[in-house]
Write a protein that holds these residues in place. Structure first.
Motif, PDB file in Angstrom:
ATOM      1  N   LEU A   1      34.888  50.365  37.547  1.00 10.85           N
ATOM      2  CA  LEU A   1      35.615  49.472  36.617  1.00 10.85           C
ATOM      3  C   LEU A   1      36.242  48.152  37.419  1.00 10.85           C
ATOM      4  O   LEU A   1      35.953  47.059  36.725  1.00 10.85           O
ATOM      5  N   ARG A   2      36.765  48.488  38.406  1.00  9.84           N
ATOM      6  CA  ARG A   2      37.322  47.299  39.344  1.00  9.84           C
ATOM      7  C   ARG A   2      36.087  46.140  39.478  1.00  9.84           C
ATOM      8  O   ARG A   2      36.412  44.999  39.326  1.00  9.84           O
ATOM      9  N   ALA A   3      34.777  46.826  40.092  1.00 12.29           N
ATOM     10  CA  ALA A   3      33.921  45.764  40.465  1.00 12.29           C
ATOM     11  C   ALA A   3      33.251  45.169  39.096  1.00 12.29           C
ATOM     12  O   ALA A   3      33.092  43.721  39.094  1.00 12.29           O
ATOM     13  N   LEU A   4      33.393  45.906  37.885  1.00 12.15           N
ATOM     14  CA  LEU A   4      32.739  45.216  36.746  1.00 12.15           C
ATOM     15  C   LEU A   4      33.712  44.096  36.258  1.00 12.15           C
ATOM     16  O   LEU A   4      33.518  42.930  35.762  1.00 12.15           O
ATOM     17  N   LEU A   5      35.111  44.316  36.315  1.00  6.93           N
ATOM     18  CA  LEU A   5      36.191  43.523  35.922  1.00  6.93           C
ATOM     19  C   LEU A   5      36.215  42.200  36.870  1.00  6.93           C
ATOM     20  O   LEU A   5      36.379  41.097  36.294  1.00  6.93           O
ATOM     21  N   LEU A   6      35.920  42.142  37.953  1.00  2.69           N
ATOM     22  CA  LEU A   6      35.876  41.247  38.877  1.00  2.69           C
ATOM     23  C   LEU A   6      34.802  40.210  38.578  1.00  2.69           C
ATOM     24  O   LEU A   6      34.956  39.174  39.224  1.00  2.69           O
ATOM     25  N   THR A   7      33.833  40.701  37.872  1.00  2.00           N
ATOM     26  CA  THR A   7      32.752  39.580  37.687  1.00  2.00           C
ATOM     27  C   THR A   7      32.910  39.024  36.160  1.00  2.00           C
ATOM     28  O   THR A   7      31.973  38.297  35.709  1.00  2.00           O
ATOM     29  N   GLY A   8      33.941  39.292  35.397  1.00  2.00           N
ATOM     30  CA  GLY A   8      34.334  38.762  34.126  1.00  2.00           C
ATOM     31  C   GLY A   8      34.997  37.530  34.291  1.00  2.00           C
ATOM     32  O   GLY A   8      35.202  36.877  35.249  1.00  2.00           O
ATOM     33  N   ASP A   9      35.732  37.157  33.261  1.00  4.19           N
ATOM     34  CA  ASP A   9      36.691  35.842  32.940  1.00  4.19           C
ATOM     35  C   ASP A   9      38.060  36.221  33.942  1.00  4.19           C
ATOM     36  O   ASP A   9      38.214  37.353  34.440  1.00  4.19           O
ATOM     37  N   ASP A  10      38.828  35.173  33.524  1.00  3.90           N
ATOM     38  CA  ASP A  10      40.003  35.185  34.252  1.00  3.90           C
ATOM     39  C   ASP A  10      40.952  36.432  33.543  1.00  3.90           C
ATOM     40  O   ASP A  10      41.651  37.091  34.556  1.00  3.90           O
ATOM     41  N   ASP A  11      40.877  36.775  32.539  1.00  2.00           N
ATOM     42  CA  ASP A  11      41.709  37.824  31.928  1.00  2.00           C
ATOM     43  C   ASP A  11      41.213  39.069  32.589  1.00  2.00           C
ATOM     44  O   ASP A  11      41.902  40.156  32.947  1.00  2.00           O
ATOM     45  N   ASP A  12      39.608  39.411  32.759  1.00  2.00           N
ATOM     46  CA  ASP A  12      39.001  40.544  33.422  1.00  2.00           C
ATOM     47  C   ASP A  12      39.693  40.623  34.986  1.00  2.00           C
ATOM     48  O   ASP A  12      39.877  41.772  35.455  1.00  2.00           O
ATOM     49  N   ARG A  13      39.277  39.641  35.442  1.00  2.00           N
ATOM     50  CA  ARG A  13      39.890  39.540  37.071  1.00  2.00           C
ATOM     51  C   ARG A  13      41.452  39.862  37.096  1.00  2.00           C
ATOM     52  O   ARG A  13      41.625  40.451  38.339  1.00  2.00           O
ATOM     53  N   LEU A  14      42.226  39.485  36.399  1.00  5.10           N
ATOM     54  CA  LEU A  14      43.545  39.963  36.572  1.00  5.10           C
ATOM     55  C   LEU A  14      43.563  41.442  36.250  1.00  5.10           C
ATOM     56  O   LEU A  14      44.542  42.065  37.045  1.00  5.10           O
ATOM     57  N   LEU A  15      43.015  41.894  35.413  1.00  2.00           N
ATOM     58  CA  LEU A  15      43.078  43.497  34.928  1.00  2.00           C
ATOM     59  C   LEU A  15      42.545  44.198  36.198  1.00  2.00           C
ATOM     60  O   LEU A  15      42.566  45.451  36.431  1.00  2.00           O
ATOM     61  N   ALA A  16      41.627  43.552  36.964  1.00  3.69           N
ATOM     62  CA  ALA A  16      40.845  44.358  38.025  1.00  3.69           C
ATOM     63  C   ALA A  16      41.956  44.339  39.328  1.00  3.69           C
ATOM     64  O   ALA A  16      41.645  45.361  40.143  1.00  3.69           O
TER      65      ALA A  16
END
Length: 365
Positions: A155-170
């Motif tokens: 899940l963290r690896a997936l969120l890191l490749t997303g937008d700014d909101d995703d990277r914050l959640l990671a």
């Protein structure tokens, strides 16, 4: 030292496999009396009992089996139920296979291994029953923990490749609240296929991680109830929780498996091993034994390292004497093993496990 060969009429060595078992009955002088090959089922176990009755030269029989907690568990239970002593033997090492390798040869080597055992130090297999229930829960907990860790990493690896909101959640802790926030997110119109797939996959992982956390909590509650029944007072010890306490019970198994606290420490791999050379005089921790028991003691020591005033005083004194933190932890693990196994100092926990097995227990659900 009195060897098993001096106290028995015959020993039986067994090489166990998934489908068949090879057995050999051996006299105290090492001579073969009889051999047998059976199927690994109830019919085969009945044949073993009849074979022993027919060929045994006397009533004093000891059976040594490989894999008493795996392929040989059914035969071990049958023999123990018939009142025959069963001991655990190790798989033969390559140096002992001078005659080659086959099931009959391994059965003969198992019998010789039993004959050479110290009669007061026979390797007794672990008990069934309630102890096995705790072992099953610990095994399930290990698998759930490994799966949950892998899902969090994905899940963290997936969120890191997303937008700014995703990277914050990671970067946040994967608490139930944060996982719920990830699972409740909805897409916007006009999003690309990549974003939609990433969001859906993140939602599925968040739900799976949350379910895994709840399953772990239920598992811990069951362990807590079982440990409280089998070892009253064990969880009152500082640093001992349901998981570490359950592992202590599983490894200890029953009265007699560990003859004294030093044997328990050796089983845990915390006995000091000499590692001196020349003008250097020191000890190092043992690297063998039950590594899960070693980890349980390590977790207990880490908790006491943070919270126990007596441990803080010992750490300060040891550092003043020039000991390093790894050496201090090794000593603390050894002392902890002594505390949790000594009959006089810990009479309400591990030394009462065997007696608690014999008492009727209430339902844990």
């Amino acid at each position: 030292m009195v060897m098993v060969a001096e106290t028995v009429d015959a020993v039986i060595g067994g090489d166990t496999h998934r489908d068949t078992h090879a057995l050999e009955m051996t006299a105290p002088n090492g001579a073969t009396i009889a051999t047998l090959s059976i199927a690994n089922n109830a019919s085969g176990f009945a044949d073993v009992l009849a074979w022993i009755t027919e060929h045994a030269p006397g009533p004093r029989i000891v059976v040594g089996l490989e894999g008493t907690r795996s392929y040989g568990v059914g035969l071990a239970r049958t023999l123990s139920g018939a009142g025959i002593l069963v001991v655990e033997v190790e798989c033969p090492r390559r140096q002992t296979r001078r005659r080659g390798k086959s099931d009959p040869i391994d059965a003969h080597l198992a019998a010789l291994q039993v004959l050479r055992m110290d009669d007061s130090r026979k390797a007794l297999p672990r008990k069934d029953g309630e102890r096995e229930a705790i072992r099953i829960l610990l095994g399930a907990r290990h698998d759930m923990t490994v799966a949950r860790t892998a899902q969090i990493n994905r899940l963290r690896a997936l969120l890191l490749t997303g937008d700014d909101d995703d990277r914050l959640l990671a970067r946040v802790t994967m608490t139930e609240h944060n996982l719920g926030s990830i699972a409740r997110r909805r897409g916007r119109s006009g999003e690309s296929t990549e974003v939609q797939v990433r969001r859906a996959e993140a939602r599925g992982l968040a739900l799976a991680i949350r379910d895994g956390a709840r399953a772990l909590a239920d598992n811990k509650q069951q362990l807590s109830e079982l440990v409280a029944v089998f070892a009253p007072g064990l969880q009152d010890k500082l640093g001992v929780g349901p998981v570490s306490g359950g592992q202590l019970i599983v490894s200890w198994s029953h009265h007699g498996r560990c003859r004294h606290e030093a044997a328990f420490a050796t089983l845990a791999g915390v006995s000091p091993v000499p590692a001196s050379s020349g003008r250097t005089h020191r000890h190092r921790p043992g690297r063998g034994g039950d590594r899960q028991l070693n980890r349980a003691l390590h977790d207990i020591v880490l908790t006491r390292w943070r919270m126990c005033p007596r441990t803080h005083a010992y750490i300060a004194t040891s550092r003043a004497r020039g000991k390093s933190d790894p050496e201090i932890r090794r000593s603390l693990k050894r002392y902890t093993a002594r505390e949790l196994s000594h009959p006089e100092r810990h009479c309400r926990s591990l030394t009462n496990i065997e007696a608690s097995f014999e008492r009727p227990t209430k339902s844990t659900r």
